[in-house]
Design a protein around this motif. Structure first.
Motif, short mmCIF file in Angstrom:
data_model
loop_
_atom_site.label_atom_id
_atom_site.label_comp_id
_atom_site.label_asym_id
_atom_site.label_seq_id
_atom_site.Cartn_x
_atom_site.Cartn_y
_atom_site.Cartn_z
N SER A 50 0.84 -1.19 0.00
CA SER A 50 0.00 0.00 0.00
C SER A 50 0.88 1.24 0.00
O SER A 50 2.06 1.19 0.36
N GLY A 51 0.29 2.36 -0.38
CA GLY A 51 1.03 3.62 -0.41
C GLY A 51 0.80 4.45 0.85
O GLY A 51 0.55 3.91 1.92
N LEU A 76 0.77 -2.87 -6.41
CA LEU A 76 0.13 -1.96 -5.46
C LEU A 76 -1.30 -2.39 -5.15
O LEU A 76 -2.02 -2.86 -6.03
N GLU A 79 -3.89 2.97 -6.00
CA GLU A 79 -3.11 4.05 -6.59
C GLU A 79 -3.99 5.28 -6.76
O GLU A 79 -5.19 5.17 -7.02
N ASN A 90 1.69 6.55 -5.64
CA ASN A 90 2.18 5.42 -4.86
C ASN A 90 3.30 4.70 -5.60
O ASN A 90 4.22 4.17 -4.98
N ARG A 182 -9.15 7.51 -7.61
CA ARG A 182 -8.24 6.42 -7.22
C ARG A 182 -8.53 5.16 -8.02
O ARG A 182 -9.59 5.00 -8.62
#
Length: 237
Positions: A50-51, A76, A79, A90, A182
């Motif tokens: 995860s970012g 990911l 994002e 991210n 997103r």
């Protein structure tokens, strides 16, 4: 709120660390061990992260691990719909803090796709994810509203994204904060991981987790969709 006041379900393992440095080191060690097991048994490993701001130290410690990074695919959980190089990307966070040194040999599968609309970008990301190996390790974060990945309460696509039978790997999602647009992996994709870790920092996140454990409606707090499976929770104050 004292840690001991939380009644942890038996399927959840809680690891309390003294500070962010110890948290990053402990998580890096566990993830590296899981990746090594995957490489040893299947010849490759897939790590989905995860970012946000919290994972940077963990990424840096993980990049130091002596792994056969050429056999690792990194992707990911979500994002922001911004191009690589953007401060909110991210992908850029992962490139800067994880895919460096030996870890630069890993294959990276990003979610951002240039397209005329967010939905079109999500469809292109879905196609790109078709080539992703089965996920060995998933690392999630959680917001104080109970969101995880980009599964936000109140988002128009949330119910579809949380559907265990959702046919999509990736869906467009609207966040309440900027940047609003997103892309997120859906529940079936995320829940397929062989091992899942949840990284939390601060008393407010602990309070959110306790609230999430008190009920079951994942539409109100999407993190609940992951609290009923074997889960390793890493927390520091």
């Amino acid at each position: 709120m004292p840690i001991h006041s939380v009644e942890w379900p038996s399927q959840l393992a809680f690891h309390g660390q003294a500070d962010a440095g110890e948290l990053a080191a402990a998580m890096a060690q566990q993830v590296a061990e899981a990746v090594q097991v995957a490489i040893g048994s299947r010849g490759q490993a897939c790590l989905v992260v995860s970012g946000g701001r919290s994972p940077a130290a963990f990424f840096e410690r993980l990049a130091e691990q002596m792994l056969d990074w050429a056999r690792v695919t990194v992707s990911l959980a979500d994002e922001r719909w911004v191009p690589p190089g953007h401060p909110d990307s991210n992908a850029s966070l992962v490139q800067c803090h994880l895919l460096r040194g030996r870890a630069a040999q890993a294959r990276f599968v990003g979610l951002y796709q240039p397209a005329e609309s967010l939905e079109a970008a999500a469809q292109l990301a879905d196609v790109a994810l078709a080539g992703l190996p089965p996920i060995d390790v998933l690392v999630l974060g959680m917001g104080e509203d109970g969101h995880t990945a980009s599964l936000f309460p109140g988002s128009p696509n949330l119910e579809s994204a949380l559907d265990p039978a959702c046919p999509r790997r990736c869906l467009p999602m609207q966040a309440p904060s900027e940047p609003r647009q997103r892309l997120t992996l859906t529940l079936p994709m995320l829940a397929s991981a062989r091992s899942t870790l949840l990284q939390l920092q601060g008393e407010a996140k602990l309070a959110t987790l306790r609230a999430a454990l008190a009920a079951e409606d994942a539409r109100q707090m999407p993190i609940r969709a992951f609290l009923h499976s074997p889960l390793e929770i890493y927390w520091c104050p």
